[in-house]
Design a protein around this motif. Sequence first.
Motif: not given
Length: 281
Positions: A232-233, A235, A252, A264, A266, A269
């Motif tokens: 995630h952006k 994580h 997701d 999450n 995403s 990713y």
Amino acid sequence: MSSPARSFDGRVPAIWLALLTVSVFAHAHVEMANEAARGIPMTYGTALAIQVSSHLVVAALLPAIYWLHRRWPIPDHRRNLLIHVAAVVPFSIAHTLGMAALRFLWFGGIVGEPHSFPLTLDRLVYEFAKDIIAYALLSAGAVALRHYLARPAPAVAAEPAVVSEPPAEPLPERFAVRRKGREIMVEVADIDWIEASGNYAVLHVGDETFEIRSSLTKLEGELDPKRFVRVHKSHLVNIARVVEVTPWVSGDWRIRLQGGAEVNLSRRYRQRFEALAPVRA
């Protein structure tokens, strides 16, 4: 400093020997046919001796032809063509006198057979007319052969040079985290996941959290990419700590870690995550 001497290329005399040998036998047959058409009988041995004498002189004159073309190459200047045109005269004289001497030696001195080769003006003009063509053919052959043999060999793909790269900096195995005035050592292997928080990154280790001053992107570049992956952006997760991945909303997925935390995965990713741990729907 003197330039190194050119190595002798044995292919040149070998090719000319083969060409002149073929020419000798071909011209011998033509000589017999011409004499037969005039009603003059001629043995094959006589025709062969006549052509051998001519071709021996030609072979002796070939080095001079090579030198002339190296000294005055025709493509370099139009004037050089005139030099080669003029060179036909001494070439023809040398060729005619040389083969006349060889025939006199062979037929008169060795075989003991009569052979007529009068060096009259008409004879010289006749031989000169043939030698114009002969010089042109020999010149073309000399130039073509030199250019052909001088062609560069096909390039062979060279093995790529081994470039020694500087040793990579070792990946950190632990972080020193400041808490209440103390430095606490956190083992990288014990980190479950990392969360971005402004100018800090929050390390989640079991039930504890530790803050370090670093961006998530910078931290991602410092950690082992086979162990930590961006999901995630905000994580990063330790792939060894993942216990479950389940579908969630809007394409997701939801990752559950060993400590019970959930983050999450995403869609953006997911490909990175699946490179380490393929997800099956």
